[in-house]
Design an enzyme around this catalytic site. Structure first.
Site, PDB file in Angstrom:
ATOM      1  N   ILE A  19       0.812  -1.224   0.000  1.00 32.58           N
ATOM      2  CA  ILE A  19       0.000   0.000   0.000  1.00 32.58           C
ATOM      3  C   ILE A  19       0.841   1.268   0.000  1.00 32.58           C
ATOM      4  O   ILE A  19       0.300   2.367  -0.124  1.00 32.58           O
ATOM      5  CB  ILE A  19      -0.964   0.027   1.206  1.00 32.58           C
ATOM      6  N   GLY A  20       2.161   1.149   0.124  1.00 33.11           N
ATOM      7  CA  GLY A  20       2.993   2.341   0.119  1.00 33.11           C
ATOM      8  C   GLY A  20       4.449   1.997  -0.146  1.00 33.11           C
ATOM      9  O   GLY A  20       4.972   1.014   0.357  1.00 33.11           O
ATOM     10  N   GLY A  22       8.276   3.644  -0.026  1.00 36.52           N
ATOM     11  CA  GLY A  22       9.099   4.746   0.455  1.00 36.52           C
ATOM     12  C   GLY A  22      10.546   4.566   0.054  1.00 36.52           C
ATOM     13  O   GLY A  22      10.927   3.544  -0.535  1.00 36.52           O
ATOM     14  N   GLY A  23      11.362   5.566   0.361  1.00 31.42           N
ATOM     15  CA  GLY A  23      12.768   5.481   0.009  1.00 31.42           C
ATOM     16  C   GLY A  23      13.509   4.447   0.822  1.00 31.42           C
ATOM     17  O   GLY A  23      14.420   3.779   0.336  1.00 31.42           O
ATOM     18  N   ALA A  25      11.735   2.142   3.183  1.00 31.65           N
ATOM     19  CA  ALA A  25      10.926   0.971   3.524  1.00 31.65           C
ATOM     20  C   ALA A  25       9.637   0.971   2.718  1.00 31.65           C
ATOM     21  O   ALA A  25       9.222   2.002   2.181  1.00 31.65           O
ATOM     22  CB  ALA A  25      10.610   0.970   5.023  1.00 31.65           C
ATOM     23  N   VAL A  27       5.446  -0.264   2.785  1.00 28.01           N
ATOM     24  CA  VAL A  27       4.373  -0.478   3.755  1.00 28.01           C
ATOM     25  C   VAL A  27       3.339  -1.426   3.155  1.00 28.01           C
ATOM     26  O   VAL A  27       2.920  -1.254   2.000  1.00 28.01           O
ATOM     27  CB  VAL A  27       3.706   0.856   4.150  1.00 28.01           C
ATOM     28  N   ASP A 136      10.628  15.970   9.567  1.00 30.64           N
ATOM     29  CA  ASP A 136      10.212  15.700   8.179  1.00 30.64           C
ATOM     30  C   ASP A 136       8.710  15.901   8.040  1.00 30.64           C
ATOM     31  O   ASP A 136       8.014  15.094   7.433  1.00 30.64           O
ATOM     32  CB  ASP A 136      10.611  14.281   7.770  1.00 30.64           C
TER      33      ASP A 136
END
Length: 665
Positions: A19-20, A22-23, A25, A27, A136
């Protein structure tokens, strides 16, 4: 297929879909078998599992969230830092990011923006009170639920403000569009850097634009440090002046002139909510103003003028002091220029991301060569990039370095590919060894098969003798014999393809392939299955999936056009949908009805002409099945002689056009 989907972590968390990304990790949506609930599992990427810096950041995130408990911060349930897989189990948030919402809305209404900001500030106040600075804060890290609740997430570069073990040299950089000036310079950051980022988010919500943008991260970071943002009301005059002042104060370059705490900013927002016409007068301050500014009209400063008069000096002394001061200033400036020229200090710049770019183009692009020395360290086969593409760089992107710094790159000499050996009929162990000896990674899938002996390989995916990237995981399908038990077909409608396949595998069924079909459901959503849910079949049965292509289904919409013709004669009317003729008629007055067809995901533009001239225009909303027509113009007289009898009505030009009727007054 993603190697984690369908697997169970720690025998408890069943991974269902990605579902996601990232740089650091990825998800996944997962099912917690022990607690019987859906959770989100954040898994550190394989390429970073041996990188101590990334492992530290990943563990730091779990530590940061673990000490927090707030309704506006994602909850953490479990962590695992094993040798092979490192993951964090968190609350599953069903919603969209605030960034996606801003992109959908264009400009967020100020009341809604305030509603979101208050929740973000409450989350930050809780984090700051626990000694954690997020560092962030950006709309991509804020989740928005359907009920308007906000959840702050991704504490990957958070810092424990009270951790004496941290060094000043640690320069973790957030997203350059939202970082504070001191963060861009690599200086020590505190709670006020998060408040600057909140100010930028408010600016973006209220105006639909970012305060600073540029062609590269370096250019944006420089603007964060040096440039002044435009006044929000210059981009959207509907913003209340008091709210603008709150944004301006939050975005002050000097941290000492910003809000010092989230609580302080919340107090001003509460004052504004009680009285939207309030003025704080923060905009009259500049970064050079003193915090100890006072209003001499206040009775408590009534004696200020008298004090100043007592301390006045003679005009002659004033002149002497002025001359002396001028010489001192000139001398200081001269010394500064001298030592600056002597030392030639270089500006701080942010390392760009060169991975994925063509090496030859990079070394001829002044955007990079003006600030960095690009050095090719070596060429090697790549699991991901074609020949000539940069596949590694040192230092990594977003690091803060001096202008002119040397960036070493590794350039791909070509894809690291190989031919999948034919392991059909081999035992599982034999097949896995042959594939791994050929440089491939494998995963074994059990499959019911009546023809192939139990424990022997049926096939591989990719198929035998095909050339494929070494980074691709080869699935080895091993026979588990003839099916012996009956299973119930689950409901797959509405799921993503990956989730549906995982559901089939968990029920001992097989996905027999996918077919794209027209549907108004989001692209990639399962809208049909070859066997209905609840059907009882033998394990290993193949189920084919129908998947939405996102184009929508074809629907018909009725269009009504009012004909107001004062010429006394019939006029020729033509309707166009997105430039294509769809209906014609000839009439004096009345209502012209016709239908048009289109995909349910589209909106079409209507144009109506009368005697070849513009008459009216409108839109057709196929999703809602509505049409609107307006902007009527006067009907010009038809050219003489008319080739059509006045009392007749023309039919559509071709039989393929929709039916068109006119009911005359």
């Amino acid at each position: 297929m993603n190697k984690f989907i369908g697997k169970r972590l720690d025998g408890r968390y069943e991974i269902r879909e990605l579902i996601g990304i990232g740089g650091m990790a990825d998800v996944y949506k997962a099912y917690d078998l022990m607690e019987d609930k859906i959770v989100a599992v954040k898994i550190l990427k394989d390429e970073y599992s041996t990188n101590e810096d990334f492992k530290r950041r990943f563990r730091n995130e779990s530590k940061a969230i673990a000490v927090l408990s707030h309704p506006n911060i994602v909850k953490i349930f479990d962590v695992s830092f094993g040798d092979r897989v490192q993951f964090i189990v968190m609350e599953y948030v069903n919603g969209i990011t605030l960034k996606e919402y801003i992109e959908q809305q264009g400009v967020v209404g100020w009341k809604e923006a305030v509603h979101f900001t208050v929740q973000i500030l409450r989350a930050l106040q809780h984090a700051h009170d626990n000694g954690i600075v997020h560092r962030d804060i950006k709309p991509q890290n804020v989740m928005l639920l359907q009920d308007g609740t906000v959840k702050v997430m991704d504490f990957g570069i958070a810092r424990f403000a009270r951790d004496n073990g941290r060094t000043v040299s640690e320069k973790a950089i957030g997203s350059v569009h939202y970082i504070s000036p001191e963060q861009a310079r690599g200086e020590v950051t505190d709670e006020r850097t998060d408040l600057y980022s909140v100010g930028v988010m408010m600016f973006e919500m209220l105006t639909g634009k970012l305060p600073f943008d540029g062609e590269s991260p370096v250019a944006i970071a420089v603007k964060q440090m040096q440039a002044e943002a435009p006044a929000p009301r210059s981009l959207n005059d509907q913003i209340p002046e008091g709210l603008e002042e709150i944004v301006v104060r939050a975005m002050k370059k000097d941290p000492d002139l910003r809000y010092q705490t989230a609580a302080e900013m919340l107090r001003d927002i509460d004052e504004f909510k009680r009285n939207p016409s309030i003025l704080f007068e923060y905009k009259y301050f500049t970064d050079d103003d003193s915090e100890n500014y006072f209003d001499t009209t206040d009775p408590k400063y009534a004696d200020v003028d008298e004090i100043v008069v007592k301390k006045r000096i003679s005009p002659t002394m004033q002149i002497l002091l002025a001359v002396t001061g001028a010489f001192v200033v000139i001398a200081v400036i001269a010394l500064i220029i001298f030592f600056s020229a002597l030392n030639n200090p270089k500006e701080d710049v942010i390392v760009p991301n060169l991975v994925g770019l063509e090496y030859e183009k990079v070394i001829t692009n002044t955007e990079y060569t003006d600030h960095f020395e690009i050095v090719k360290e070596k060429e090697e086969l790549s699991d991901e990039y074609e020949a000539g593409i940069i596949c590694e760089q040192t230092p990594e992107k977003d690091k803060l370095v001096k202008d002119g710094y040397k960036i070493k790159v590794v350039v791909s000499s070509g894809l690291n590919t190989g031919v999948v050996p034919d392991v059909t009929g081999k035992t599982e162990d034999e097949a896995v060894k042959m594939l791994e000896d050929s440089g491939f990674t494998t995963t074994v899938v059990s499959l019911f098969n009546r023809e192939v002996e139990v424990g022997k390989v049926i096939k591989t995916d990719p198929a035998a003798n095909t050339e494929t990237k070494k980074s691709e995981v080869v699935k080895v399908y091993v026979s588990s014999g003839s099916p012996t038990k009956e299973v119930t077909v689950p409901n797959l409608i509405g799921k993503s393809v990956s989730a549906a396949k995982a559901e089939l595998e968990s029920n001992d069924l097989v996905c027999g392939g996918t077919t794209e079909v027209d549907s108004d459901k989001p692209k990639g959503t399962v809208v049909g299955q070859s066997m209905a849910k609840g059907s009882v079949v033998l394990e290993g049965t193949s189920i084919t999936l129908e998947v939405s292509n996102g184009n929508g289904i074809e629907v018909e919409v009725k269009v009504s056009v009012e004909i107001h013709n004062n010429s006394g004669k019939k006029a020729d009317f033509v309707a166009y949908l997105d430039g294509k003729q769809v209906a014609t008629t000839s009439a004096k007055n009345g209502t012209w009805n016709f239908t048009v067809k289109g995909k349910s995901s589209k909106t079409g533009q209507l144009t109506i002409t009368a005697n070849g001239n513009a008459y009216a225009s409108g839109t057709v909303d196929f999703k809602n099945g509505t049409a609107s027509v307006g902007g009527y113009q006067a009907v010009p007289k038809p050219e003489e002689p008319s080739s059509k009898p006045e009392e007749s009505s023309s039919a559509p030009e071709s039989s393929s056009e929709p039916e068109s009727t006119v009911s005359e007054d």
